[in-house]
Enzyme design. Structure first.
Site, short mmCIF file in Angstrom:
data_model
loop_
_atom_site.label_atom_id
_atom_site.label_comp_id
_atom_site.label_asym_id
_atom_site.label_seq_id
_atom_site.Cartn_x
_atom_site.Cartn_y
_atom_site.Cartn_z
N GLU A 1 18.70 -41.77 60.83
CA GLU A 1 18.72 -40.73 61.87
C GLU A 1 17.30 -40.21 62.14
O GLU A 1 16.92 -40.01 63.30
CB GLU A 1 19.64 -39.60 61.41
CG GLU A 1 19.81 -38.44 62.34
CD GLU A 1 20.69 -37.39 61.70
OE1 GLU A 1 20.17 -36.29 61.38
OE2 GLU A 1 21.89 -37.65 61.48
N LYS B 1 25.42 -41.69 52.82
CA LYS B 1 25.07 -40.60 53.74
C LYS B 1 23.57 -40.36 53.74
O LYS B 1 22.97 -40.05 54.78
CB LYS B 1 25.82 -39.32 53.34
CG LYS B 1 25.51 -38.09 54.20
CD LYS B 1 25.77 -38.34 55.68
CE LYS B 1 25.87 -37.07 56.51
NZ LYS B 1 24.79 -36.11 56.38
#
Length: 315
Positions: A192, A185
């Site tokens: 991102e 993550k």
């Protein structure tokens, strides 16, 4: 997919925890929730299948008793990374027992998750770290879940993962041992940062060529149709540009949650170059005003060696 025989304790009923509770309840899972905020508890009070409690002890007491030889209780912690998560886990270690399982789904550092897994094991408690992605759209669209921990603990969490994921067994994964879920993550969030920065800079360049009078919203919608950069982030950008006032309504200040910093820490730790992610993180620092001192000094240096004009400051 309905799971009428399963119960779970959800600790932390903020934006993510509340919607995850709703999604599981709507799949037939009985959710017992706790949050220190009375308002957060009240906002879920009318949700069928969700029962809120005013303490950890009350939540754990409400979970159905477990028969001998059966898997124990499962509690899912959705709290901000850091001290509040550590404190809650310390409390849980004294209240849970053998065969019980903790899933920690906040945006925690994977190094903390490795430590917490070891500490949980010393109390006889299984521990899973889980990276959760999906944001405010997860309730409707499902969540992307990356788990770290033992296969045994993950099997206990399987029905809850299936209820949360977009489509049963699609959208969740056992990534590896303890820490692997949050590590995956963390890298996801670093990527991102870079993708967001590239999209934002591209639209800034489009806007900067004024004589073309480009319709940015239409270009965003155009690129959504078959282009190689089509993505959910581009969808969100195009949606924002549909509002002519959107850009003027927000300050040019971009927060960073910590995972971008951890990603760059990891790049340094490995000696693996990640220049795009690093520059995206630096741009966020710049937007926060953290480049102001350096920029003032640059202006003064130019004035000192070349007599170049400076602009007056506000302070």
């Amino acid at each position: 997919m309905s799971h009428p025989t399963y119960s779970i304790g959800m600790i932390g009923l903020g934006r993510m925890g509340a919607n995850m509770s709703r999604r599981m309840a709507r799949a037939g899972i009985q959710v017992h929730g706790f949050d220190a905020s009375e308002q957060a508890r009240a906002e879920l009070a009318a949700e069928p299948g969700v029962q809120t409690h005013d303490s950890l002890a009350a939540l754990l007491g409400a979970l159905p008793p477990v028969a001998s030889g059966e898997p124990g209780r499962l509690v899912w912690v959705m709290l901000p990374a850091g001290e509040i998560t550590d404190k809650t886990l310390i409390d849980l270690w004294t209240m849970l027992g053998d065969t019980d399982t903790i899933v920690e789904g906040g945006n925690s550092n994977y190094l903390d998750s490795q430590r917490r897994a070891s500490q949980s094991a010393s109390h006889g408690i299984d521990y899973l770290d889980c990276g959760v992605s999906g944001g405010v759209w997860g309730l409707a669209n499902g969540y992307c879940l990356s788990f770290g921990g033992s296969a045994r603990a993950l099997e206990r969490a399987r029905p809850f993962a299936q209820a949360l994921a977009p489509e049963g067994d699609d959208g969740w994964m056992h990534c590896g041992p303890s820490g692997a879920g949050h590590f995956v993550k963390m890298i996801h969030n670093g990527i991102e940062y870079g993708m967001m920065q590239a999209i934002a800079e591209g639209f800034a360049l489009l806007e900067g060529r004024r004589e073309f009078d480009l319709d940015l919203a239409r270009i965003g919608r155009l690129w959504q149709q078959g282009s190689v950069i089509r993505s959910w982030l581009l969808d969100l950008t195009a949606d924002a540009l549909n509002d002519p006032q959107a850009l003027d309504s927000v300050a040019p200040f971009v927060s960073d949650s910590g995972e971008g910093r951890w990603t760059i820490d990891e790049a340094i730790r490995q000696g693996t170059p990640a220049p795009v992610i690093a520059l995206a993180l630096m741009s966020r620092f710049d937007s926060q005003g953290k480049a102001d001192t350096a920029n003032r000094l640059l202006a003064l240096m130019r004035k000192g060696f070349g007599g170049h004009a400076t602009k007056a400051g506000n302070a």
